[in-house]
Every structure is written in structure tokens, then in C-alpha cells.
Design a protein around this motif. Structure first.
Motif, PDB file in Angstrom:
ATOM      1  N   ASP A 345       0.856  -1.188   0.000  1.00  0.00           N
ATOM      2  CA  ASP A 345       0.000   0.000   0.000  1.00  0.00           C
ATOM      3  C   ASP A 345       0.891   1.236   0.000  1.00  0.00           C
ATOM      4  O   ASP A 345       1.608   1.496   0.983  1.00  0.00           O
ATOM      5  CB  ASP A 345      -0.912  -0.010   1.221  1.00  0.00           C
ATOM      6  N   GLN A 346       0.895   1.984  -1.105  1.00  0.00           N
ATOM      7  CA  GLN A 346       1.763   3.146  -1.229  1.00  0.00           C
ATOM      8  C   GLN A 346       1.112   4.432  -0.719  1.00  0.00           C
ATOM      9  O   GLN A 346       1.622   5.527  -0.944  1.00  0.00           O
ATOM     10  CB  GLN A 346       2.196   3.317  -2.685  1.00  0.00           C
ATOM     11  N   GLY A 347       0.029   4.292  -0.019  1.00  0.00           N
ATOM     12  CA  GLY A 347      -0.606   5.470   0.571  1.00  0.00           C
ATOM     13  C   GLY A 347      -1.275   6.346  -0.472  1.00  0.00           C
ATOM     14  O   GLY A 347      -1.639   5.898  -1.557  1.00  0.00           O
ATOM     15  N   SER A 348      -1.400   7.618  -0.165  1.00  0.00           N
ATOM     16  CA  SER A 348      -2.084   8.563  -1.059  1.00  0.00           C
ATOM     17  C   SER A 348      -1.247   9.818  -1.243  1.00  0.00           C
ATOM     18  O   SER A 348      -0.525  10.249  -0.339  1.00  0.00           O
ATOM     19  CB  SER A 348      -3.456   8.935  -0.488  1.00  0.00           C
ATOM     20  N   LEU A 349      -1.344  10.398  -2.442  1.00  0.00           N
ATOM     21  CA  LEU A 349      -0.631  11.634  -2.772  1.00  0.00           C
ATOM     22  C   LEU A 349      -1.594  12.810  -2.779  1.00  0.00           C
ATOM     23  O   LEU A 349      -2.733  12.695  -3.239  1.00  0.00           O
ATOM     24  CB  LEU A 349       0.029  11.525  -4.138  1.00  0.00           C
ATOM     25  N   THR A 350      -1.127  13.940  -2.301  1.00  0.00           N
ATOM     26  CA  THR A 350      -1.897  15.167  -2.449  1.00  0.00           C
ATOM     27  C   THR A 350      -1.667  15.713  -3.858  1.00  0.00           C
ATOM     28  O   THR A 350      -0.788  15.252  -4.592  1.00  0.00           O
ATOM     29  CB  THR A 350      -1.448  16.217  -1.424  1.00  0.00           C
ATOM     30  N   SER A 351      -2.434  16.683  -4.263  1.00  0.00           N
ATOM     31  CA  SER A 351      -2.196  17.338  -5.546  1.00  0.00           C
ATOM     32  C   SER A 351      -0.998  18.282  -5.412  1.00  0.00           C
ATOM     33  O   SER A 351      -0.662  18.735  -4.321  1.00  0.00           O
ATOM     34  CB  SER A 351      -3.439  18.112  -5.984  1.00  0.00           C
ATOM     35  N   HIS A 352      -0.349  18.563  -6.558  1.00  0.00           N
ATOM     36  CA  HIS A 352       0.794  19.483  -6.545  1.00  0.00           C
ATOM     37  C   HIS A 352       0.334  20.892  -6.148  1.00  0.00           C
ATOM     38  O   HIS A 352      -0.718  21.366  -6.590  1.00  0.00           O
ATOM     39  CB  HIS A 352       1.449  19.539  -7.926  1.00  0.00           C
ATOM     40  N   ARG A 353       1.150  21.517  -5.364  1.00  0.00           N
ATOM     41  CA  ARG A 353       0.877  22.898  -4.970  1.00  0.00           C
ATOM     42  C   ARG A 353       1.991  23.776  -5.528  1.00  0.00           C
ATOM     43  O   ARG A 353       3.178  23.487  -5.353  1.00  0.00           O
ATOM     44  CB  ARG A 353       0.856  23.007  -3.449  1.00  0.00           C
TER      45      ARG A 353
END
Length: 424
Positions: A345-353
Motif C-alpha cells: 500500500d503506497q498510501g495517497s498523494l496530495t495534488s501538486h501545490r
């Protein structure tokens, strides 16, 4: 290129004479040019010297073919306002590039006069007299151009291959650059290399230099400089700076033909394609340099230590990097292992800021289950073009400590029992 018709392409050759060879270079390893035994007025063969003016770094071309490097060469009929071709004087533009060597040069070539007789052989397409060996003799000016071996463009576009029939020409103006593409750090300084040479000594009385930047379909002026040589006042320079802090050395422009541009305190907006244009009299030429802005990310974790009683979210931050592309992944090293493994499980990424300075940030969130044993190292790995190698940050899973409340309660009960026994 008349009536919008497509260019045709015809093989041709540019022969460079007097190329400097190093003392350790065995001449027997070099194949000299041998002109055709019988001149052919259909062939395109140009012959020019590299010494007047001096064409820089032509020795790099000696082994380009053997080293399987791609040499791009273009030749075109050169025309300019106030400059007209005649039967005795014709001009050509030559551009040569070798991307792998950062070699780029542009030449203006002028045909050399050939004494005409009834027996003088004329080139069938160009209408120019040929030398006794069948070459078009030229002289050359060096500007922001690369030497060209492969292509020739005039009203018909012609691609030149090596070894044909020479037309004598002289290089009269050359523009060159030793750098086709470079990368520089955000807020750093950079020097964009560009220079020129011409046959006339001293230099022309007026030299115009313009630097422009093009990026994502838009273009704007960075700096232009006009230098005038005055016998009474010396060098007079008129400089128009559009990009704050950009500069050229007017003295070097006149003395050495050095028109390199300095850019301090680089911003993301400075990235793009820079065009260096040098104009002297009727002639002008360009060099193109690609500038990439690079800023590596700053990486950190949300926790300095990790004790798991319940599932816990671990965050990895990648901040202030440029360009946009960055990869983040989670790995772990168990207490009995030596090599890291990827979390399923590689978790979750936020969107680029994107920040006000044009850099970007990204974070990844991983939920770590309590089943992960103490002694396990959890790693966040970030890859980016600004890093020589992927960068790791890690945290170690520690064994849970006994809650201080229960420890104090246990201590209190033991103490009460002790005094109770003493008081009996």
C-alpha cells in the motif's frame, strides 16, 4: 521557396581546409578530401578555410562521424537589404551543430572570384564559376552559426553530403556558441555563451547584439546592445536592459567578439530558449541556447519517532522543487532484513501545490498498521531531476512504552500496600 512550394533536397558537400590537428593526432588516421578527378557541374561542393577568420573548435568535427555523432549541417542562399548577389559575388549561410558535443556555429560565406575564360566551367544550378577542381571557392564570416555539412537552402532546399564538387567560398562572418543547453539552480547565476568573428580587422564600426527569450509560445527581449567605435571617444555602448540584472561586457564585445549574457538571481521565469543575434553591416546571424532551471526538493517526515499502538498516519513532505515531475514511494526494512522492500500500500498523494516563486510541493500519506514490528525502518524515497540520486528520509518504529498514568497508579498501589504492612 517560391509560391509555397516544398523544398527539394540534393546531396552536397562542404570541405573545410586548414583544420587544426593536435600534436598527438596521427595524421595517417585522418582521411583527406580528394576532389573528383573530373569536375561535375551538377554536384554541390563548397570549399572554405577555417583560419580566416578563425572558426572555433572545428577539430571537434574530425571524429564526429567515427564516434557515431549526428552532425547537422544546413546551407542557404543569404540575402539581406542592401546586399545583392552578382555574377562575381554571392553569399551563403551555413549552420552546423553537433548536439552531443555542444558544438554550434553559423557562417556567412562569400564566393571567391574566379578568372573566367571560354573554358570556365559553370555550376548548372547556381550559375557560378567553378575552380579547376570543380569546387565553389568561398570566404567566410563567422557569426552565431554552426559549420554546415549537410544542408543547403536557396530557392530550392538542398541537403549536402560530404564529398562533392567544391565551390570556392570565403568565411566572412561567424557566430558561435560552445553551449547548446545548460541547467542552472534557482536563485543562482548563469553565463550564456555566445561569440562572433569577422574577417575584417579592425571590427566594424557598429555592432548590434540582441538577446531574446522564448518559452511556451511567448517571446520577449532580454537585452540589446549597440556599440559604436569612435576614433575620438573610443567605444560608445547603448544598452537597453529588459530583464533586471542581465548584462554584457561592451569592452569584450568590441575587443574579443564576446557577446555572452550574464543572468543573476535566476527565477523560474528565466527558463526557456535564448536567441543570441549579432548584426554587423549587412550581415546578421544567431545562436540558440536552451536554459533549464533546476531546484531539488527539501524532504521531511511528519514524525521523528513512531510507536504503534493503533494505526498511525505518517506524512512525507517534498517541498519547493522545480520542474514539476517528482516521484515519491514508501519502503521498509524489517529488523531481520538488510535491503528495503516496497510497501504494498503506497498510501495517497496530495495534488501538486505551486508557490509564488514557481516551485512546487507534494506530500504523501501512509497509514502504518500496528502489526509493523518494533525495529522496522520506514523510508520515504523521493526522485527528482534536481537530485543526483533518489533521496531517502526514514523513521524507526519503537516499542510502545507503558503509559505513565498506569505506571503512577501501580506505584501508588504498591506504596499503600507497603505502608499498610508496616503499620500493622
Amino acid at each position: 521557396m517560391e509560391g509555397g512550394a516544398l523544398f527539394s533536397r540534393t546531396p552536397a558537400t562542404l570541405v573545410l581546409r586548414d583544420v587544426a590537428v593536435g600534436p598527438d593526432e596521427p595524421l595517417e588516421m585522418l582521411s583527406p578530401f580528394v576532389p573528383p578527378s573530373v569536375p561535375d557541374p551538377e554536384l554541390f561542393l563548397f570549399e572554405a578555410s577555417v583560419t580566416s577568420p578563425d572558426i572555433p573548435n572545428t577539430d571537434r568535427l574530425l571524429h564526429a562521424d567515427c564516434n557515431e555523432l549526428e552532425v547537422s549541417c544546413e546551407i542557404s542562399r543569404y540575402s539581406s537589404k542592401g546586399l545583392q548577389d552578382s555574377s562575381d559575388q554571392t553569399f551563403f549561410m551555413v549552420s552546423i551543430t553537433v548536439e552531443e558535443l555542444d558544438f554550434s556555429i553559423s557562417l556567412v560565406l562569400e564566393t571567391l572570384p574566379v578568372e573566367k575564360h571560354q573554358s570556365t566551367l559553370m555550376h548548372n544550378k547556381l550559375g557560378l564559376p567553378l575552380s579547376q577542381s570543380g569546387t565553389l571557392l568561398t570566404k567566410g564570416d563567422i557569426q552565431n552559426f554552426l559549420l554546415c555539412f549537410l544542408f543547403f537552402f536557396f530557392k530550392e532546399a538542398v541537403i549536402f553530403s560530404l564529398l562533392s564538387l567544391p565551390i570556392g567560398v570565403l568565411a566572412i562572418f561567424v557566430v558561435f556558441s560552445n553551449t547548446k543547453s545548460l541547467s542552472a539552480p534557482l536563485r543562482g547565476n548563469v553565463l550564456l555563451d555566445c561569440g562572433f568573428k569577422q574577417q575584417e580587422v579592425p571590427l566594424a564600426h557598429q555592432i548590434d547584439v540582441e538577446w531574446r527569450l522564448q518559452h511556451r509560445g511567448k517571446g520577449w527581449k532580454v537585452l540589446d546592445l549597440k556599440t559604436t567605435l569612435d576614433d575620438a571617444e573610443g567605444v560608445h555602448a547603448d544598452v537597453n536592459v529588459e530583464r533586471k540584472g542581465s548584462s554584457m561586457n561592451a569592452g569584450l564585445v568590441v575587443r574579443e567578439g564576446n557577446v555572452s549574457l550574464t543572468l543573476p538571481a535566476l527565477k523560474v521565469a528565466d527558463e526557456g530558449t535564448y536567441i543570441c543575434t549579432v548584426s554587423i553591416g549587412h550581415f546578421h546571424a544567431q545562436q540558440v541556447i536552451q536554459l533549464h532551471i533546476i531546484q531539488p526538493p527539501h524532504i521531511s517526515l511528519s514524525e521523528e519517532k513512531l510507536m504503534l499502538k493503533t494505526p498511525q498516519t505518517l506524512k512525507c513532505y517534498s517541498r519547493n522543487y522545480y520542474p514539476l515531475d517528482a516521484q515519491m514511494e514508501w519502503l521498509f526494512v524489517s529488523p531481520t532484513a538488510t535491503e528495503p522492500e516496497l510497501f504494498k500500500d503506497q498510501g495517497s498523494l496530495t495534488s501538486h501545490r505551486q508557490h509564488s516563486d514557481g516551485t512546487f510541493s507534494l506530500s504523501s500519506h501512509l497509514v502504518v498498521p500496528p502489526a509493523v514490528p518494533p525495529g522496522t525502518k520506514i523510508i520515504c524515497r523521493v526522485s527528482h531531476v534536481g537530485l543526483d540520486a533518489p533521496l531517502d528520509v526514514s523513521v524507526l518504529v519503537e516499542a510502545p512504552k507503558i503509559d505513565s498514568y498506569w505506571w503512577f497508579l501501580g506505584f501508588l498501589i504498591v506504596t499503600i500496600l507497603f505502608f499498610y504492612q508496616v503499620m500493622k
